[in-house]
Design an enzyme around this catalytic site. Structure first.
Site, PDB file in Angstrom:
ATOM      1  N   GLY A 164       0.791  -1.223   0.000  1.00  0.00           N
ATOM      2  CA  GLY A 164       0.000   0.000   0.000  1.00  0.00           C
ATOM      3  C   GLY A 164       0.822   1.270   0.000  1.00  0.00           C
ATOM      4  N   ARG A 296      -3.974 -12.789  -1.735  1.00  0.00           N
ATOM      5  CA  ARG A 296      -5.358 -12.519  -1.323  1.00  0.00           C
ATOM      6  C   ARG A 296      -6.111 -11.987  -2.532  1.00  0.00           C
ATOM      7  NH1 ARG A 296      -4.921  -7.112  -1.683  1.00  0.00           N
ATOM      8  NH2 ARG A 296      -3.050  -6.089  -0.908  1.00  0.00           N
TER       9      ARG A 296
END
Length: 643
Positions: A164, A296
């Site tokens: 991120g 994920r």
């Protein structure tokens, strides 16, 4: 197939997983914190369990509490969503030890990809190309600086356990390396509990292209690529699939590299292999390198679903329950083009500062897919990511899909908090983006042109004024006075400007407005108002705040003439917290001389660090908060001596 699953997440992704699971006849258990007691994902769930306080560490990161909630409710499996515990191998082990199924990869696969340096070594062995750089264990600053010199500037410092954009710094000159290293390590320690970094070559015209993979633990397929190059602060803004300019040869090479990466670690479930691409000479099959694998479901997975017709959450549930991969590689094809725009509560002109607030109005056009975890009346909490929605469109070609995105964003209605909506709209008209000539530096280079500060046109001002004076829903006696047509005055504030208006109400269906030297006619015909012969746009009223839904939403304040805004004068003496948060560091000391722009404190809020700077030259008179203090928005942190 499972009968019941627990979703160990919140917000948009929790709602997204529930939509598919419930369609498949699977009951869903939600978990929630104190801050989320009435959240959308709680209302959607078949049942919900309270797991703790508002801070993630007190709720969504408490794996033992979440596992117990699954056991207590009879859930057979846990879906982690993304973020929080989704890539925590210890949590995966604990889920298995409790006799439950983790809807995702094994703990071993997550561990192998969890540290970027080790993952790159593994990928090299699997025949996946990696970026030149230093991925070793020696974290001595001098050694890292030497490695950067060997690699050649510019370089990227990246947190080994990062994601991120956190713990990442671009360094263009050797003399800036030490400061950037300290900053990256500090942010990485806070975000991940691990301050180890790696150093990589910075590609001059980089594109971020990722491959969606899906495995059954032995074999894997790829569902083609997504281009995520449109970024700010290393965080994605608009994603698309397929990547513009992609060739058949490069797609095959990248897809197979993604499959090799997944199969090398026995991957099970949905995953994304991210590549950095050197686009300085177009897209070439020898110019892409492995960056990392996200073990994920990705935030941007809807664009892949749009072009393939595959529901990735359905695949996750089927494979986790023991079924085979639903399709082979030859069964998968690309249909058209898709875009996803991330709508955030954030103040773009203030450096994309995350915002809070209550959404007094929220509406999306019917022709888009809007994945959202909030509704009208919900509050954007300072505890979590400030995403409002992911706005997704599809079209037969890239040009058509981009035009669809532009139209949908213009018709999206949000009120109650500042957003990046107009910024997203400006991106859809950026010549480089329209042409597909994108790289990760586009936004940074052209930010001034993308942040618009245009004046509101007269028709929008009149729409706000009509709402302020309750002159929209008029009756037969509206405008009646004994001797002459009714005159009324109103004052609005737009941005920091005060606007005075006068209206002559000539009857229930006709009003003549005056704004300085401009006369604007409002007439009602065919059941609706027209202002200067243009249909009046939708308007939302919340207290004194009026939002006119045109040009991405224009916000006005109805000014009470008896009110005085003392803050309008501004106060450069005081440095305030722009939002609720934690004082991560305080650099100011009483008596210290500072210059305009000096960093006085660091505030940690919404998973990001924000530097608070001196507004002018001066001397510190008071330090009003200490490191570790939790402060509210507007709290005074530092005061300078009076000039």
């Amino acid at each position: 197939m499972f009968n019941k699953i627990l979703i160990a997440n919140r917000g948009e992704i929790a709602c997204r997983v529930m939509e598919t699971a419930q369609k498949m006849g699977v009951s869903c258990v939600a978990v929630y914190s104190d801050a989320d007691a009435s959240a959308k994902h709680v209302q959607m769930a078949d049942e919900a369990v309270h797991i703790g306080g508002a801070a993630p560490a007190d709720s969504y990161l408490k794996g033992d509490v979440i596992i117990q909630a699954a056991l207590d409710t009879g859930a057979q499996a846990i879906h982690p969503g993304y973020g929080f515990l989704s890539e925590n191998p210890g949590f995966v082990d604990a889920v298995a030890a409790a006799g439950l199924i983790f809807i995702g990869p094994s703990a071993d696969a997550i561990r192998k990809m969890g540290l970027k340096d080790a993952a790159k070594v593994l990928m090299e062995l699997a025949g996946v190309p990696v970026v030149p750089g230093y991925h070793g264990d020696n974290q001595d600053p001098d050694h890292l600086a030497g490695a950067a010199q060997t690699i050649g500037y510019p370089v990227l410092i990246k947190a080994v356990a990062g994601g991120g954009g956190k713990g990442m710094r671009l360094v263009e000159h050797p003399e800036d390396f030490t400061e950037a290293l300290d900053s990256a390590r500090g942010e990485a320690k806070t975000a991940f509990g691990n301050d180890a970094v790696l150093v990589e070559k910075f590609v001059s015209k980089p594109r971020h292209i990722e491959v969606q993979v899906f495995g059954d633990g032995t074999q894997a397929v790829h569902l083609f690529e997504r281009d995520c190059s449109l970024q700010r602060r290393h965080q994605k803004v608009i994603e698309e699939a397929p990547a513009p300019g992609m060739t058949v040869e490069m797609r095959e090479a990248m897809g197979q590299a993604g499959v090799r990466a997944a199969e090398a670690i026995g991957y099970k479930g949905a995953g994304t292999v991210e590549f950095i691409v050197d686009a300085s000479d177009g897209l070439r099959s020898d110019r892409f390198w492995f960056m990392e694998m996200n073990t994920r479901l990705q935030v941007e997975h809807p664009v892949t679903e749009a072009i393939t017709g595959v529901d990735l959450v359905e695949w996750q549930l089927r494979v986790a329950s023991g079924e085979a991969l639903p399709k082979t590689q030859d069964d998968l094809t690309i249909n058209g083009h898709a875009f996803e725009a991330r709508l955030y509560a954030e103040d773009v002109p203030k450096g994309f500062l995350p915002a809070t607030g209550t959404l007094t109005h929220l509406r999306f056009p019917a022709e888009c897919r809007a994945d959202s975890g909030v509704r009208s009346g919900d509050t954007i909490s300072p505890w979590y990511d400030p995403m409002i929605a992911k706005v997704v469109v599809h079209g037969p070609t890239r040009a058509v899909a981009l035009e669809n995105l532009h139209r949908v964003l213009r018709r999206t209605e949000v009120a109650g908090t500042v957003t990046n909506l107009s910024f997203l709209g400006a991106l859809t008209r950026h010549p480089g983006f329209v042409a597909g000539d994108v790289d990760t530096g586009l936004i940074g280079r052209d930010i001034d042109g993308l942040v618009r500060t245009s004046d509101a046109r007269a028709g929008l001002i009149v729409a706000a004024a009509m709402t302020a004076l309750d002159l929209v829903e008029t009756g037969p006696d509206t405008g009646f006075s004994l001797w002459a047509p009714l005159h009324r005055a109103v004052q609005l504030k737009y941005d920091s400007e005060l606007i005075d208006l006068d209206v002559q109400v000539e009857g229930p269906d006709r009003q003549v407005w005056q704004i300085k030297d401009t006369t604007v006619l409002a007439q009602r015909r065919n059941g609706g108002w027209y202002i200067d012969d243009r249909p009046m746009p939708p308007v939302a009223l919340a207290g004194a705040t009026i939002t006119v839904f045109d040009d991405y939403g224009q916000v006005f304040e109805h000014v009470d003439p008896l009110d005085r805004d003392a803050s309008a004068l501004g106060d450069t003496n005081v440095v305030e917290a722009p939002m609720p948060g934690l004082v991560k560091a305080m650099f100011a000391t009483v008596g210290q001389a500072v210059s305009e722009g000096d960093r006085l404190a660091i505030l940690e809020a919404m998973k990001m660090e924000h530097s608070l700077l001196a507004a002018r030259d001066g001397v510190i008179a008071e330090v009003l908060a200490e490191t570790g203090a939790q402060v509210e928005a507007g709290a005074a942190l530092v005061r300078l001596e009076e000039e």
